[in-house]
Design a protein around this motif. Structure first.
Motif, PDB file in Angstrom:
ATOM      1  N   GLN A 150      11.794  -6.553  -3.407  1.00  0.00           N
ATOM      2  CA  GLN A 150      12.763  -5.938  -4.577  1.00  0.00           C
ATOM      3  C   GLN A 150      13.076  -5.100  -5.441  1.00  0.00           C
ATOM      4  O   GLN A 150      11.195  -5.173  -6.101  1.00  0.00           O
ATOM      5  N   GLU A 151      14.073  -4.458  -5.815  1.00  0.00           N
ATOM      6  CA  GLU A 151      13.702  -4.259  -6.909  1.00  0.00           C
ATOM      7  C   GLU A 151      13.153  -5.318  -8.576  1.00  0.00           C
ATOM      8  O   GLU A 151      13.698  -5.997  -8.002  1.00  0.00           O
ATOM      9  N   GLY A 152      13.012  -4.243  -9.335  1.00  0.00           N
ATOM     10  CA  GLY A 152      11.672  -4.548 -10.196  1.00  0.00           C
ATOM     11  C   GLY A 152      10.526  -5.276  -9.843  1.00  0.00           C
ATOM     12  O   GLY A 152       9.846  -5.025 -11.149  1.00  0.00           O
ATOM     13  N   ARG A 153       9.719  -5.331  -8.317  1.00  0.00           N
ATOM     14  CA  ARG A 153       8.536  -5.972  -8.682  1.00  0.00           C
ATOM     15  C   ARG A 153       7.670  -4.730  -7.810  1.00  0.00           C
ATOM     16  O   ARG A 153       7.633  -3.995  -8.466  1.00  0.00           O
ATOM     17  N   ILE A 154       6.523  -5.406  -7.997  1.00  0.00           N
ATOM     18  CA  ILE A 154       6.127  -4.407  -8.044  1.00  0.00           C
ATOM     19  C   ILE A 154       5.776  -4.017  -6.244  1.00  0.00           C
ATOM     20  O   ILE A 154       5.550  -5.021  -5.672  1.00  0.00           O
ATOM     21  N   SER A 155       5.433  -2.957  -6.167  1.00  0.00           N
ATOM     22  CA  SER A 155       4.566  -2.052  -4.492  1.00  0.00           C
ATOM     23  C   SER A 155       3.288  -1.460  -4.925  1.00  0.00           C
ATOM     24  O   SER A 155       3.353  -1.231  -6.205  1.00  0.00           O
ATOM     25  N   ILE A 156       2.491  -2.580  -3.930  1.00  0.00           N
ATOM     26  CA  ILE A 156       1.530  -1.788  -3.640  1.00  0.00           C
ATOM     27  C   ILE A 156       1.248  -0.967  -2.524  1.00  0.00           C
ATOM     28  O   ILE A 156       0.677  -1.712  -1.134  1.00  0.00           O
ATOM     29  N   LEU A 157       0.573   0.038  -2.148  1.00  0.00           N
ATOM     30  CA  LEU A 157       0.297   0.576  -1.399  1.00  0.00           C
ATOM     31  C   LEU A 157      -1.077   0.979  -1.150  1.00  0.00           C
ATOM     32  O   LEU A 157      -1.813   1.487  -2.150  1.00  0.00           O
ATOM     33  N   ASN A 158      -1.768   0.387   0.172  1.00  0.00           N
ATOM     34  CA  ASN A 158      -3.367   0.834   0.218  1.00  0.00           C
ATOM     35  C   ASN A 158      -3.440   2.064   1.418  1.00  0.00           C
ATOM     36  O   ASN A 158      -2.626   2.443   2.213  1.00  0.00           O
ATOM     37  N   CYS A 159      -4.870   2.298   0.991  1.00  0.00           N
ATOM     38  CA  CYS A 159      -5.050   3.636   1.811  1.00  0.00           C
ATOM     39  C   CYS A 159      -6.722   2.994   1.598  1.00  0.00           C
ATOM     40  O   CYS A 159      -7.692   3.080   0.701  1.00  0.00           O
ATOM     41  N   ASP A 160      -7.459   3.294   2.811  1.00  0.00           N
ATOM     42  CA  ASP A 160      -8.955   3.624   3.059  1.00  0.00           C
ATOM     43  C   ASP A 160      -9.605   4.909   4.027  1.00  0.00           C
ATOM     44  O   ASP A 160      -8.789   5.429   4.705  1.00  0.00           O
ATOM     45  N   TYR A 161     -10.650   5.488   3.096  1.00  0.00           N
ATOM     46  CA  TYR A 161     -10.641   5.984   3.937  1.00  0.00           C
ATOM     47  C   TYR A 161     -12.607   6.448   4.544  1.00  0.00           C
ATOM     48  O   TYR A 161     -12.678   5.600   3.918  1.00  0.00           O
ATOM     49  N   THR A 162     -13.006   6.919   5.190  1.00  0.00           N
ATOM     50  CA  THR A 162     -13.887   6.798   6.044  1.00  0.00           C
ATOM     51  C   THR A 162     -15.235   7.400   5.165  1.00  0.00           C
ATOM     52  O   THR A 162     -16.457   7.184   5.784  1.00  0.00           O
ATOM     53  N   HIS A 168      -0.171   1.591  -7.501  1.00  0.00           N
ATOM     54  CA  HIS A 168       0.904   0.640  -8.093  1.00  0.00           C
ATOM     55  C   HIS A 168       2.107   1.176  -8.024  1.00  0.00           C
ATOM     56  O   HIS A 168       1.872   2.457  -9.173  1.00  0.00           O
ATOM     57  N   ILE A 169       3.521   0.642  -7.836  1.00  0.00           N
ATOM     58  CA  ILE A 169       3.896   1.074  -8.285  1.00  0.00           C
ATOM     59  C   ILE A 169       5.455   0.084  -9.410  1.00  0.00           C
ATOM     60  O   ILE A 169       5.644  -1.068  -8.619  1.00  0.00           O
ATOM     61  N   VAL A 170       4.989   0.108 -10.526  1.00  0.00           N
ATOM     62  CA  VAL A 170       5.902  -1.339 -11.337  1.00  0.00           C
ATOM     63  C   VAL A 170       6.775  -0.909 -12.817  1.00  0.00           C
ATOM     64  O   VAL A 170       6.386  -0.143 -12.970  1.00  0.00           O
ATOM     65  N   PRO A 171       7.819  -1.472 -12.728  1.00  0.00           N
ATOM     66  CA  PRO A 171       8.760  -1.773 -11.637  1.00  0.00           C
ATOM     67  C   PRO A 171       9.305  -0.524 -10.413  1.00  0.00           C
ATOM     68  O   PRO A 171       9.717   0.388 -10.381  1.00  0.00           O
ATOM     69  N   GLN A 228       5.916   3.190   4.814  1.00  0.00           N
ATOM     70  CA  GLN A 228       7.097   3.622   4.606  1.00  0.00           C
ATOM     71  C   GLN A 228       7.408   2.462   3.270  1.00  0.00           C
ATOM     72  O   GLN A 228       7.517   1.529   4.294  1.00  0.00           O
ATOM     73  N   LEU A 229       8.006   2.816   1.815  1.00  0.00           N
ATOM     74  CA  LEU A 229       8.232   1.616   1.753  1.00  0.00           C
ATOM     75  C   LEU A 229      10.327   1.718   0.850  1.00  0.00           C
ATOM     76  O   LEU A 229      11.025   2.684   1.039  1.00  0.00           O
ATOM     77  N   THR A 230      10.053   0.443   0.916  1.00  0.00           N
ATOM     78  CA  THR A 230      12.033   0.451   0.747  1.00  0.00           C
ATOM     79  C   THR A 230      11.971  -0.932  -0.719  1.00  0.00           C
ATOM     80  O   THR A 230      11.153  -1.611  -0.712  1.00  0.00           O
ATOM     81  N   VAL A 231      12.696  -0.606  -1.274  1.00  0.00           N
ATOM     82  CA  VAL A 231      13.067  -1.327  -2.108  1.00  0.00           C
ATOM     83  C   VAL A 231      14.444  -1.839  -2.660  1.00  0.00           C
ATOM     84  O   VAL A 231      15.196  -0.847  -2.195  1.00  0.00           O
ATOM     85  N   LEU A 232      14.577  -3.193  -1.873  1.00  0.00           N
ATOM     86  CA  LEU A 232      15.826  -4.081  -2.286  1.00  0.00           C
ATOM     87  C   LEU A 232      15.971  -4.046  -3.050  1.00  0.00           C
ATOM     88  O   LEU A 232      15.590  -4.340  -3.852  1.00  0.00           O
TER      89      LEU A 232
END
Lengths: 113, 111
Positions: B14-26, B76-79, B106-110
């Motif tokens: 939701q718009e205004g909330r935090i987006s957290i995108l994750n990534c792992d590596y080996t 982290h994307i805030v807000p 794919q990040l969708t901010v509503l």
């Protein structure tokens, strides 16, 4: 400052033909990188050129080749095209020795029929 | 052999909330990590990066965290804003000249 430019935007070829894709780096950048993004996949490293020399290549067959010209622009050639070569081909550039921060062009969409 | 993995193909926030995108590596030899944002029909745009000697880097609304022991990084994307809607790629570097990318989220901010 102009960004990385690529031509053509779209390219349609028939299986077995050759494709040539072009890239002009940001002014002052001497390194050029090529990546392939097939549908639904991430970017796969293809080739890296610096000062006219090929510095590294990814896990692609030899029919993927290229060169870098004295003005640092670059060409990617794909010979004996196969259907699975259909992808977005992205070019990136960077200053020498700072390859971590690569700046990308808009890409060339290659379709092989 | 996928050395950089983004296990979530999509994320809605939701718009205004935090987006957290994750990534792992080996590959523990990776020494530099980057996040790129990509809109349709455009090339990836550099967002933020972090060296392996750090565990956090901040730039405005964007913060990248690196956990070397877990071989995990997050963005982290805030807000979050509707204009942030795009595909986000994490990338890792062993040395100059080659970036290894994840498959993207794919990040969708509503609104």
């Amino acid at each position: 400052e102009a960004g990385v430019t690529q031509s053509p935007t779209h390219l349609i070829k028939t299986r077995g033909q050759q494709a040539t894709l072009r890239c002009s780096p940001i002014s002052g950048h001497t390194s050029v990188y090529w990546y392939q993004q097939a549908l639904g996949l991430g970017l796969q490293f293809l080739l890296w050129y610096d000062e006219g020399e090929e510095r590294n290549r990814g896990n692609f067959p030899p029919r993927f080749s290229g060169r870098q010209f004295p003005n640092y622009s670059s060409e990617l050639n794909v010979n004996a095209l196969e259907l699975e070569d259909s992808a977005l081909y992205l070019c990136a550039s960077s200053y020498a020795g700072t390859g971590n921060q690569q700046y990308f062009g808009p890409g060339t969409r290659l379709t092989v029929t | 052999d996928q050395q950089v993995k983004q296990n979530s193909p999509s994320l809605s926030v939701q718009e205004g909330r935090i987006s957290i995108l994750n990534c792992d590596y080996t590959n523990s030899m990776f020494d530099y990590f980057l996040w790129y944002k990509k809109y349709p029909a455009e090339g990836p745009t550099f967002l933020i990066s972090i060296s392996s000697i750090k565990d956090k880097n901040e730039d405005g609304r964007f913060t990248v965290f690196l956990n070397k022991s877990a071989k995990h990084l997050s963005l982290h994307i805030v807000p979050s804003q509707p204009g942030d809607s795009a595909v986000y790629f994490c990338a890792a570097s062993l040395n100059v000249g080659q970036l290894t990318f994840g498959s993207g989220t794919q990040l969708t901010v509503l609104p």
